[in-house]
Design an enzyme around this catalytic site. Structure first.
Site, mmCIF file in Angstrom:
data_model
loop_
_atom_site.group_PDB
_atom_site.id
_atom_site.type_symbol
_atom_site.label_atom_id
_atom_site.label_comp_id
_atom_site.label_asym_id
_atom_site.label_seq_id
_atom_site.Cartn_x
_atom_site.Cartn_y
_atom_site.Cartn_z
ATOM 1 C CG ASP A 21 -2.067 0.893 1.183
ATOM 2 O OD1 ASP A 21 -2.077 1.768 0.299
ATOM 3 O OD2 ASP A 21 -2.976 0.746 2.024
ATOM 4 C CG ASP A 79 -3.389 3.919 -3.216
ATOM 5 O OD1 ASP A 79 -4.268 3.046 -3.193
ATOM 6 O OD2 ASP A 79 -3.410 4.928 -2.508
ATOM 7 C CD GLU A 80 -5.699 -0.620 -0.918
ATOM 8 O OE1 GLU A 80 -5.451 -1.348 0.046
ATOM 9 O OE2 GLU A 80 -6.573 0.259 -0.898
#
Length: 416
Positions: free
Chosen positions: A11, A105-106
């Site tokens: 993350d 974003d993860e």
DNA sequence: TCTGGGGTCCTAGGACCC
DNA sequence: TCTGGGGTCCTAGGACCC
């Protein structure tokens, strides 16, 4: 389920804000907010320096500025975010094909098949963090554990810029003291209801009978939280899953809902949605319209059509009817947001025989209908693909600009 | 001094069918 | 005399996630 901590959750830390600090060294080490301003708008992301003051994503800009007088507001270079995030995902994908990206974003990684090549999960995680830092320049936190839920909680605990590995024998002890709000699926409402029963930690949750949680939070939520707190999480890392709905919305400030305004905004939204549906070869039967009033109360109206649609004009017309239904008899004079969502999606036929609401619109003789609507949309799609998004459009849609930056909209609607 | 935009899933009630 | 039971679909609202 394998024995060791073979699931990683990676993350990126405060992603938008970290990118801005990467691109502009003058912003490094300083409290910054992406989006929003002292006057208004909402903060989309806050750097860790800003979070230390209590600034959070989703917060109105004026409130963030009050919490942190030194806060620097940055407009946001939204065009860069997907490219940079994709670079990170390529690095993550180097260690395993079993990668499930869950947002820009993860991602979850199952590294159980990678340990003979790259070493233990902890080693893999350390190397990934080092590579992302060196090659992209961003901090990324990683959690490693036996299940997805544990890995996700571990990466939250690892933030900022850390690594937490949970060994199988430590799982329950790891979860026990953590606040319930770290669990996936516990938001402000559930947290408040749990607190009323004196349940504050995941350990408290694990010691509460499932039936009590179901009564408090509903069957599904109660059952799932109970299972997760007891460390029973059977979910696998699996890429995929088609979208089940496609939607768009536009905040308006406070506006009187004139027929012109409603038609303009809805046709703009319908055009965005319909072109995305067509680009994906999808169409939908259920149309839902949400109207939010000035006081933030909102109302939805939906209808399910006999056949899936993906044309801009048909969607606009259905949405317009629903919007007026939603506003009828509500005793409100101003609206603050209009939204359309299309669900019940199906593959779009190669030749779609989309029927208009009526065979001919008696009020607008000669308006394009059925197959000709689809052909019109197809030619506009083609022109947009060649000349850019704003090259052509239905007139009312062209009129309406503003609200969120278009680059942000494009970022939000991008397929992962 | 007033809150963005993209989604997912669940619940409850009602219609309708067999 | 007083009305089964299960399944599916639809609608409206709401919690939650990033």
């Amino acid at each position: 389920m394998s024995g060791g901590p073979t699931i990683l959750h990676a993350d990126l830390d405060a992603f938008y804000a970290s990118v801005e600090q990467l691109l502009d060294p003058a912003l490094r080490g300083r409290p910054i907010a992406v989006g929003g301003s002292t006057g208004g708008g909402v903060v989309l992301a806050a750097s860790y320096e800003a979070k230390a003051y209590g600034v959070q994503g989703g917060m109105p800009g004026w409130r963030a500025a009050r919490l942190c007088p030194d806060l620097t507001f940055v407009r946001g270079t939204f065009g860069e975010y997907p490219r940079i995030a994709d670079e990170v995902m390529v690095i993550l994908g180097d260690v395993t094909p079993a990668i499930q990206r869950i947002s820009i974003d993860e991602a979850f990684l199952d590294v159980s098949g990678s340990t003979h090549l790259f070493g233990s999960p902890a080693t893999i995680a350390r190397n990934l963090r080092r590579r992302v830092r060196l090659e992209v320049g961003l901090p990324i936190s990683v959690g490693a554990a036996r299940t997805k839920h544990l890995a996700k909680v571990a990466s939250q605990v690892a933030k900022p810029d850390g690594l937490v590995v949970v060994e199988p024998e430590d799982e329950l002890a790891f979860l026990d003291p953590l606040p319930v709000s770290l669990m996936w699926g516990v938001g402000p409402v559930a947290e408040r209801r749990l607190a009323e029963l004196g349940i504050h930690t995941i350990g408290d949750l694990a010691r509460t009978p499932t039936r009590a949680l179901e009564r408090l939070l509903g069957h599904a939520v109660g059952e799932r939280l109970s299972a997760l707190a007891l460390n029973d999480d059977p979910r696998r890392v699996a890429s995929g899953g088609r979208a089940r709905s496609v939607g768009a919305q536009s905040a308006l400030g406070r506006r009187r809902p004139t027929p012109e305004l409603v038609r303009q905004v809805l046709s703009h939204l319908a055009e965005r949605i319909a072109s995305r549906l067509r680009a994906r070869g999808r169409a939908g039967r259920t149309v839902t319209v949400r109207v939010r009033f000035a006081g933030m109360r909102s109302v939805t109206r939906s209808c399910t059509l006999g056949a899936p649609i993906a044309t801009t004009l048909t969607l606009t017309e259905v949405a317009e009817q629903l919007a007026w239904q939603a506003m009828a008899g509500q005793g409100e004079t101003e609206i603050s947001l209009l939204a359309i969502s299309v669900s019940n999606l199906a593959p779009q036929q190669v030749i779609q025989l989309e029927l208009p609401l009526e065979p001919e619109d008696p009020h607008r003789p000669g308006s394009p209908t059925g197959v000709s609507r689809l052909a019109l949309d197809a030619s506009m799609d083609a022109a947009r693909a060649r000349f850019g998004r704003d090259a052509v459009g239905y007139l009312p849609a062209l009129v309406r600009r503003g609200g969120a930056p278009d680059a942000f909209r494009e970022l939000a609607e991008r397929d992962l």
